[in-house]
Design a protein around this motif. Structure first.
Motif, PDB file in Angstrom:
ATOM      1  N   PRO A   1       0.832  -1.211   0.000  1.00 38.95           N
ATOM      2  CA  PRO A   1       0.000   0.000   0.000  1.00 38.95           C
ATOM      3  C   PRO A   1       0.868   1.264   0.000  1.00 38.95           C
ATOM      4  CG  PRO A   1      -0.081  -1.099   2.137  1.00 38.95           C
ATOM      5  CD  PRO A   1       0.711  -1.984   1.228  1.00 38.95           C
ATOM      6  N   ASN A   2       0.291   2.354  -0.492  1.00 42.33           N
ATOM      7  CA  ASN A   2       1.013   3.628  -0.538  1.00 42.33           C
ATOM      8  C   ASN A   2       1.187   4.210   0.858  1.00 42.33           C
ATOM      9  OD1 ASN A   2       1.332   3.650  -3.286  1.00 42.33           O
ATOM     10  ND2 ASN A   2      -0.412   4.989  -3.670  1.00 42.33           N
ATOM     11  N   GLY A   3       2.226   4.989   1.030  1.00 40.92           N
ATOM     12  CA  GLY A   3       2.467   5.669   2.285  1.00 40.92           C
ATOM     13  C   GLY A   3       3.825   6.347   2.263  1.00 40.92           C
ATOM     14  N   ALA A   4       4.041   7.194   3.236  1.00 37.76           N
ATOM     15  CA  ALA A   4       5.331   7.866   3.384  1.00 37.76           C
ATOM     16  C   ALA A   4       5.472   8.316   4.831  1.00 37.76           C
ATOM     17  CB  ALA A   4       5.421   9.074   2.461  1.00 37.76           C
ATOM     18  N   PHE A   5       6.683   8.193   5.349  1.00 35.71           N
ATOM     19  CA  PHE A   5       7.014   8.703   6.675  1.00 35.71           C
ATOM     20  C   PHE A   5       8.265   9.548   6.489  1.00 35.71           C
ATOM     21  CE2 PHE A   5       9.224   7.630  10.907  1.00 35.71           C
ATOM     22  CZ  PHE A   5       8.763   8.788  11.495  1.00 35.71           C
ATOM     23  N   LYS A   6       8.154  10.842   6.772  1.00 32.59           N
ATOM     24  CA  LYS A   6       9.274  11.765   6.617  1.00 32.59           C
ATOM     25  C   LYS A   6       9.449  12.533   7.916  1.00 32.59           C
ATOM     26  CE  LYS A   6       8.444  12.406   1.716  1.00 32.59           C
ATOM     27  NZ  LYS A   6       8.314  13.367   0.620  1.00 32.59           N
ATOM     28  N   TRP A   7      10.704  12.816   8.268  1.00 33.02           N
ATOM     29  CA  TRP A   7      10.980  13.594   9.471  1.00 33.02           C
ATOM     30  C   TRP A   7      12.193  14.478   9.250  1.00 33.02           C
ATOM     31  CZ3 TRP A   7      15.676  12.894  11.825  1.00 33.02           C
ATOM     32  CH2 TRP A   7      16.376  11.731  11.504  1.00 33.02           C
ATOM     33  N   PHE A   8      12.262  15.526  10.057  1.00 34.85           N
ATOM     34  CA  PHE A   8      13.334  16.514   9.935  1.00 34.85           C
ATOM     35  C   PHE A   8      13.610  17.086  11.318  1.00 34.85           C
ATOM     36  CE2 PHE A   8      14.746  20.897   9.263  1.00 34.85           C
ATOM     37  CZ  PHE A   8      15.798  20.685   8.401  1.00 34.85           C
ATOM     38  N   ASP A   9      14.872  17.287  11.633  1.00 34.90           N
ATOM     39  CA  ASP A   9      15.265  17.851  12.926  1.00 34.90           C
ATOM     40  C   ASP A   9      16.466  18.763  12.680  1.00 34.90           C
ATOM     41  OD1 ASP A   9      15.389  18.336  15.620  1.00 34.90           O
ATOM     42  OD2 ASP A   9      16.213  16.378  16.155  1.00 34.90           O
ATOM     43  N   ARG A  10      16.340  20.032  13.083  1.00 33.82           N
ATOM     44  CA  ARG A  10      17.422  21.006  12.881  1.00 33.82           C
ATOM     45  C   ARG A  10      17.574  21.811  14.161  1.00 33.82           C
ATOM     46  NH1 ARG A  10      16.818  24.875   7.970  1.00 33.82           N
ATOM     47  NH2 ARG A  10      14.700  24.263   8.341  1.00 33.82           N
ATOM     48  N   TRP A  11      18.809  22.034  14.570  1.00 30.56           N
ATOM     49  CA  TRP A  11      19.069  22.875  15.730  1.00 30.56           C
ATOM     50  C   TRP A  11      20.393  23.585  15.542  1.00 30.56           C
ATOM     51  CZ3 TRP A  11      19.637  17.746  15.396  1.00 30.56           C
ATOM     52  CH2 TRP A  11      20.798  17.162  15.870  1.00 30.56           C
ATOM     53  N   ALA A  12      20.524  24.703  16.219  1.00 30.22           N
ATOM     54  CA  ALA A  12      21.717  25.534  16.069  1.00 30.22           C
ATOM     55  C   ALA A  12      21.988  26.242  17.386  1.00 30.22           C
ATOM     56  CB  ALA A  12      21.502  26.559  14.963  1.00 30.22           C
ATOM     57  N   ASN A  13      23.199  26.746  17.506  1.00 26.52           N
ATOM     58  CA  ASN A  13      23.518  27.555  18.676  1.00 26.52           C
ATOM     59  C   ASN A  13      24.636  28.523  18.362  1.00 26.52           C
ATOM     60  OD1 ASN A  13      26.102  26.259  19.363  1.00 26.52           O
ATOM     61  ND2 ASN A  13      24.846  24.503  19.870  1.00 26.52           N
ATOM     62  N   THR A  14      24.679  29.557  19.193  1.00 26.42           N
ATOM     63  CA  THR A  14      25.747  30.541  19.106  1.00 26.42           C
ATOM     64  C   THR A  14      26.630  30.374  20.332  1.00 26.42           C
ATOM     65  OG1 THR A  14      24.413  32.194  20.252  1.00 26.42           O
ATOM     66  CG2 THR A  14      24.310  32.195  17.850  1.00 26.42           C
ATOM     67  N   HIS A  15      27.818  30.938  20.284  1.00 27.35           N
ATOM     68  CA  HIS A  15      28.767  30.871  21.399  1.00 27.35           C
ATOM     69  C   HIS A  15      29.018  32.270  21.939  1.00 27.35           C
ATOM     70  CE1 HIS A  15      29.659  26.747  20.341  1.00 27.35           C
ATOM     71  NE2 HIS A  15      29.871  27.125  19.093  1.00 27.35           N
ATOM     72  N   GLY A  16      29.616  32.336  23.098  1.00 27.71           N
ATOM     73  CA  GLY A  16      30.014  33.626  23.668  1.00 27.71           C
ATOM     74  C   GLY A  16      28.891  34.303  24.428  1.00 27.71           C
ATOM     75  N   GLU A  17      29.110  35.573  24.697  1.00 24.26           N
ATOM     76  CA  GLU A  17      28.143  36.351  25.464  1.00 24.26           C
ATOM     77  C   GLU A  17      26.806  36.396  24.740  1.00 24.26           C
ATOM     78  OE1 GLU A  17      27.638  40.949  26.872  1.00 24.26           O
ATOM     79  OE2 GLU A  17      29.666  40.133  26.685  1.00 24.26           O
TER      80      GLU A  17
ATOM     81  N   ALA B   1      24.828  33.869  24.264  1.00 25.28           N
ATOM     82  CA  ALA B   1      24.653  32.659  23.473  1.00 25.28           C
ATOM     83  C   ALA B   1      23.200  32.182  23.524  1.00 25.28           C
ATOM     84  CB  ALA B   1      25.585  31.561  23.978  1.00 25.28           C
ATOM     85  N   ARG B   2      22.745  31.603  22.416  1.00 25.12           N
ATOM     86  CA  ARG B   2      21.379  31.106  22.310  1.00 25.12           C
ATOM     87  C   ARG B   2      21.389  29.770  21.581  1.00 25.12           C
ATOM     88  NH1 ARG B   2      18.240  33.434  18.877  1.00 25.12           N
ATOM     89  NH2 ARG B   2      19.940  34.030  17.548  1.00 25.12           N
ATOM     90  N   LYS B   3      20.292  29.056  21.743  1.00 24.43           N
ATOM     91  CA  LYS B   3      20.077  27.806  21.011  1.00 24.43           C
ATOM     92  C   LYS B   3      18.668  27.865  20.431  1.00 24.43           C
ATOM     93  CE  LYS B   3      22.785  25.209  24.362  1.00 24.43           C
ATOM     94  NZ  LYS B   3      22.834  24.058  25.254  1.00 24.43           N
ATOM     95  N   TRP B   4      18.467  27.252  19.280  1.00 28.71           N
ATOM     96  CA  TRP B   4      17.129  27.180  18.715  1.00 28.71           C
ATOM     97  C   TRP B   4      17.053  25.986  17.779  1.00 28.71           C
ATOM     98  CZ3 TRP B   4      20.757  30.732  17.380  1.00 28.71           C
ATOM     99  CH2 TRP B   4      21.138  30.824  16.050  1.00 28.71           C
ATOM    100  N   GLY B   5      15.821  25.589  17.504  1.00 28.15           N
ATOM    101  CA  GLY B   5      15.655  24.452  16.621  1.00 28.15           C
ATOM    102  C   GLY B   5      14.219  24.245  16.213  1.00 28.15           C
ATOM    103  N   GLU B   6      14.033  23.291  15.334  1.00 23.12           N
ATOM    104  CA  GLU B   6      12.703  22.908  14.882  1.00 23.12           C
ATOM    105  C   GLU B   6      12.738  21.450  14.448  1.00 23.12           C
ATOM    106  OE1 GLU B   6      11.344  24.694  11.217  1.00 23.12           O
ATOM    107  OE2 GLU B   6      13.385  24.901  10.495  1.00 23.12           O
ATOM    108  N   SER B   7      11.612  20.809  14.545  1.00 25.09           N
ATOM    109  CA  SER B   7      11.499  19.441  14.062  1.00 25.09           C
ATOM    110  C   SER B   7      10.067  19.221  13.600  1.00 25.09           C
ATOM    111  CB  SER B   7      11.871  18.438  15.153  1.00 25.09           C
ATOM    112  OG  SER B   7      10.994  18.544  16.247  1.00 25.09           O
ATOM    113  N   TRP B   8       9.877  18.300  12.674  1.00 24.96           N
ATOM    114  CA  TRP B   8       8.541  17.928  12.226  1.00 24.96           C
ATOM    115  C   TRP B   8       8.571  16.507  11.693  1.00 24.96           C
ATOM    116  CZ3 TRP B   8       8.755  16.388   7.264  1.00 24.96           C
ATOM    117  CH2 TRP B   8       9.639  17.008   6.391  1.00 24.96           C
ATOM    118  N   GLU B   9       7.397  15.922  11.607  1.00 25.63           N
ATOM    119  CA  GLU B   9       7.254  14.619  10.984  1.00 25.63           C
ATOM    120  C   GLU B   9       5.925  14.581  10.254  1.00 25.63           C
ATOM    121  OE1 GLU B   9       7.336  11.728  14.215  1.00 25.63           O
ATOM    122  OE2 GLU B   9       5.153  11.563  14.098  1.00 25.63           O
ATOM    123  N   GLU B  10       5.906  13.805   9.181  1.00 22.58           N
ATOM    124  CA  GLU B  10       4.689  13.584   8.400  1.00 22.58           C
ATOM    125  C   GLU B  10       4.511  12.088   8.232  1.00 22.58           C
ATOM    126  OE1 GLU B  10       4.819  15.475   4.608  1.00 22.58           O
ATOM    127  OE2 GLU B  10       5.181  17.464   5.438  1.00 22.58           O
TER     128      GLU B  10
END
Length: 162
Positions: A26-42, A44-53
């Protein structure tokens, strides 16, 4: 630089994946994505996103499809400063859209009209053989673990080093 501009990062990480049913199934699809980033020093922050279908065969609970995701930001100590989550459950006759964020915004609506998500029910590249037919050089690409070995064949970590 030591201090990245807003919207930029010193480090980026990304992972993604796809899963497809066997040929003839049968037809179907499972896809996912995960991305995150950060900065250094004074400051500093972190951020990201993820999703799945999950569509067709992979969709849970008898749904036609389900999509879910989140985005977040945190300070340098890991304290969450913002978070947003969302989802869509597609069923015969409509779609339920829901979500909210840490600032109090939220939504929960069901829309009719038989809206169904579009998705590739089969890999568009024709599976493994289709990918090789399109890009025959793939089999000649040196594996990373092989590049890490020295002339005597020792060293490196093989596939475990990936």
């Amino acid at each position: 630089g030591e201090h990245a501009e807003y919207g930029h990062a010193n480090e980026w990480h990304e992972k993604w994946g796809e899963e497809w049913p066997r040929e003839g199934g049968p037809n179907g699809a499972f896809k996912w994505f995960d991305r995150w980033a950060n900065t250094h020093g004074e400051g500093a922050r972190k951020w990201g996103e993820s999703w799945e279908e999950k569509h067709g065969l992979y969709a849970p609970d008898g749904l036609a499809a389900r999509r879910m995701g989140e985005a977040w930001e945190a300070d340098c100590w890991g304290n969450e400063t913002y978070k947003k989550g969302w989802g869509e459950s597609h069923f015969d006759g409509g779609v339920h859209k829901y979500g909210g964020d840490s600032r109090g915004a939220g939504w929960d609506v069901t829309e009719g009209s038989g809206e169904h998500p579009w998705y590739e029910g089969r890999p568009h590249h024709g599976g493994w053989q289709g990918a090789l037919n399109h890009s025959p050089f793939l089999l000649g690409v040196e594996r990373r673990g092989d590049r890490l070995r020295d002339a005597t064949g020792s060293g490196g970590g093989g596939w475990d080093a990936l």
